[in-house]
Design a protein around this motif. Structure first.
Motif, PDB file in Angstrom:
ATOM      1  N   THR A 362       0.851  -1.193   0.000  1.00  0.00           N
ATOM      2  CA  THR A 362       0.000   0.000   0.000  1.00  0.00           C
ATOM      3  C   THR A 362       0.890   1.248   0.000  1.00  0.00           C
ATOM      4  OG1 THR A 362      -0.032  -0.103   2.403  1.00  0.00           O
ATOM      5  CG2 THR A 362      -1.901  -1.081   1.255  1.00  0.00           C
ATOM      6  N   HIS A 388      -4.703  -3.117   1.573  1.00  0.00           N
ATOM      7  CA  HIS A 388      -3.823  -4.018   0.823  1.00  0.00           C
ATOM      8  C   HIS A 388      -4.638  -4.878  -0.136  1.00  0.00           C
ATOM      9  CE1 HIS A 388      -0.888  -7.590   0.672  1.00  0.00           C
ATOM     10  NE2 HIS A 388      -0.370  -6.605  -0.060  1.00  0.00           N
ATOM     11  N   LYS A 391      -5.844  -2.826  -2.974  1.00  0.00           N
ATOM     12  CA  LYS A 391      -4.736  -2.541  -3.908  1.00  0.00           C
ATOM     13  C   LYS A 391      -4.470  -3.775  -4.785  1.00  0.00           C
ATOM     14  CE  LYS A 391      -0.912  -0.072  -4.904  1.00  0.00           C
ATOM     15  NZ  LYS A 391      -0.063   0.957  -4.379  1.00  0.00           N
ATOM     16  N   ARG A 397      -5.899   2.678  -6.675  1.00  0.00           N
ATOM     17  CA  ARG A 397      -4.653   2.747  -7.453  1.00  0.00           C
ATOM     18  C   ARG A 397      -3.707   3.795  -6.876  1.00  0.00           C
ATOM     19  NH1 ARG A 397      -5.244  -0.488 -11.682  1.00  0.00           N
ATOM     20  NH2 ARG A 397      -7.368  -0.884 -12.376  1.00  0.00           N
ATOM     21  N   ARG A 399      -2.517   7.091  -4.230  1.00  0.00           N
ATOM     22  CA  ARG A 399      -2.470   7.467  -2.824  1.00  0.00           C
ATOM     23  C   ARG A 399      -3.782   8.111  -2.374  1.00  0.00           C
ATOM     24  NH1 ARG A 399       2.331   7.887  -0.600  1.00  0.00           N
ATOM     25  NH2 ARG A 399       2.253   8.835   1.439  1.00  0.00           N
ATOM     26  N   GLU A 402      -6.379   5.605  -1.779  1.00  0.00           N
ATOM     27  CA  GLU A 402      -6.167   4.908  -0.502  1.00  0.00           C
ATOM     28  C   GLU A 402      -6.607   5.787   0.664  1.00  0.00           C
ATOM     29  OE1 GLU A 402      -2.442   2.937   0.294  1.00  0.00           O
ATOM     30  OE2 GLU A 402      -2.213   2.336  -1.796  1.00  0.00           O
TER      31      GLU A 402
END
Ligand code: CTP
Length: 413
Positions: A362, A388, A391, A397, A399, A402
């Motif tokens: 990640t 994780h 991803k 995809r 930052r 996330e």
């Protein structure tokens, strides 16, 4: 026969100069030095081999110490064995005191006493490995061939030097076949008979020594040829009744060679060799060969994973599922199964793990999650795991993706 000219052409200049220097130092001490063993065999065959073994009549360690004092060489001495290694920038030379060997009982390590060149030649395994070339000034280049090694090279024969050779040291059974297959030679008739007779003597050899010979076999260019021949002669079953040298092994070894980095290749071959083993048989083999903990893990994992392969045989498996099914296994075991499995789906999933999934990380770590207000503890662990998985499955995809997911999770969890 004099090989002075061949030596000059065969050895790189720098190495030749080192060897000649050693010989000159030896002469000052009243000692004689010879090139011996594999390098002589390969020089006569015209194959490159710059792992030089030198034998010294007299104390090789003292000579090596003297050479090290007057050169850049690093010295590694084994006083007990009368041997020394001289390490130069580009080459390493092995020096050994010429010795006589006697075997108290079959399979025992030999008792060693200093001896002459003749003694040192007759203690060796095969005639083609029992030749020496003098480096002394008065007969520089002269071939010492008391066991007709040159003639056996010309007739493509592997021949032992006396009938007790295989029972003295049964590792020679494995060595004989390794050279036979490497060079495309044949066992001389009596050697073949004695080899078959003495197969049971392999039981007198320690696991470490058998494993070492197997490792040497697995470092050959085409080890499957050696394995196949050892199987046909009934040598392999003496090591383990489940070891096979069939077409399957040959095909998988060939495939393995095309994909693996050379350093790990021997270990991968070991995993393939046990692919059809039962648990009991593999435990026996690991103990018999005293295989390292790391390689044992890879070999055991190979079989454990084999029984779980049906779980991977579904095209709909998500990358994260594949990851969690495989993450506990040794990469070598996964590679062995990828080679062994007949299912394209399984193969694809195993390769996907090896080449991509196991490296996926990640973008966010614990520190960054803290900055987003998620405190350390089980909750953070859960967030990291979900990130994780997302991803792996391509659901996030960047930052920013996330961060968004982490924030929404922190509210939900
Ligand atoms: N040797 C032997 N018996 C053994 C092992 C080695 O007689 N069980 C002798 C052989 O004369 C051999 C030499 O020691 O030539 C060096 O052994 P090694 O380095 O294993 O073999 P090489 O001949 O250098 O061959 P290779 O090309 O396989 O390295």
């Amino acid at each position: 026969m004099n090989l002075a000219q061949q030596i000059e052409q065969y050895l790189p200049q720098q190495l030749l100069a080192l060897v000649q220097d050693i010989s000159a130092q030896a002469a000052k001490r009243g000692q004689r030095v010879y090139l011996i063993g594999g390098v002589v065999r390969d020089l006569l065959l015209g194959y490159p081999n710059f792992d030089l073994d030198l034998v010294v009549e007299g104390d090789a360690v003292k000579l090596a110490q003297r050479v090290a004092e007057t050169s850049q060489a690093k010295l590694l001495a084994h006083h007990r064995f009368g041997t020394a290694k001289l390490r130069y920038e580009n080459f390493t030379l092995d020096l050994a005191t010429a010795r006589r060997e006697t075997y108290a009982r079959p399979g025992a390590l030999p008792a060693v006493t200093p001896g002459t060149l003749k003694d040192d030649l007759i203690r060796r395994d095969f005639s083609i490995n029992a030749m020496a070339i003098s480096l002394a000034a008065n007969n520089y280049g002269e071939l010492v061939d008391s066991h007709h090694g040159k003639s056996d090279l010309e007739h493509h024969l592997i021949r032992i030097l006396h009938p007790g050779s295989f029972s003295d040291d049964a590792t020679r059974i494995l060595r004989a076949i390794r050279y036979e297959q490497r060079l495309g030679f044949e066992l001389e008739a009596q050697t073949a008979q004695l080899l078959k007779r003495d197969i049971p003597m392999l039981d007198t050899i320690s696991g470490d020594r058998i494993r070492h010979e197997l490792e040497l076999i697995l470092k050959e260019k085409q080890p499957e040829l050696v394995i196949k021949r050892l199987a046909a002669l009934g040598v392999l079953p003496r090591i383990s009744p489940s070891l096979k040298g069939d077409g399957w092994i040959a095909e998988k070894f060939d495939k393995a060679r095309r994909l693996k980095k050379p350093t790990q290749l021997a270990s991968l071959y070991f995993c393939l060799l046990v692919y059809s083993f039962s648990e009991r048989r593999i435990e026996q083999l690991l103990a018999r060969l005293n295989i390292s903990a790391k390689l044992s893990r890879a070999m055991l994992d190979t079989l454990r994973l084999k029984t779980s392969l049906p779980l991977l045989d579904k095209p709909s498996r998500k990358p994260s599922e594949i990851y969690y099914l495989l993450r506990e296994y040794e990469p070598l075991a996964i590679q062995a199964n990828a080679l062994a499995s007949e299912s394209p789906t399984v193969h694809h999933h195993l390769q996907l793990f090896l080449t991509k999934l196991r490296y996926v990380r990640t973008a966010l770590d614990g520190e960054e999650l803290k900055r987003l207000g998620i405190s350390a503890g089980p909750k953070m662990g859960k967030v990291l795991q979900i990130l994780h998985k997302a991803k792996l499955d391509g659901e996030v995809r960047t930052r920013t993706d996330e961060k968004k997911l982490a924030l929404s999770l922190s509210l939900k969890l």
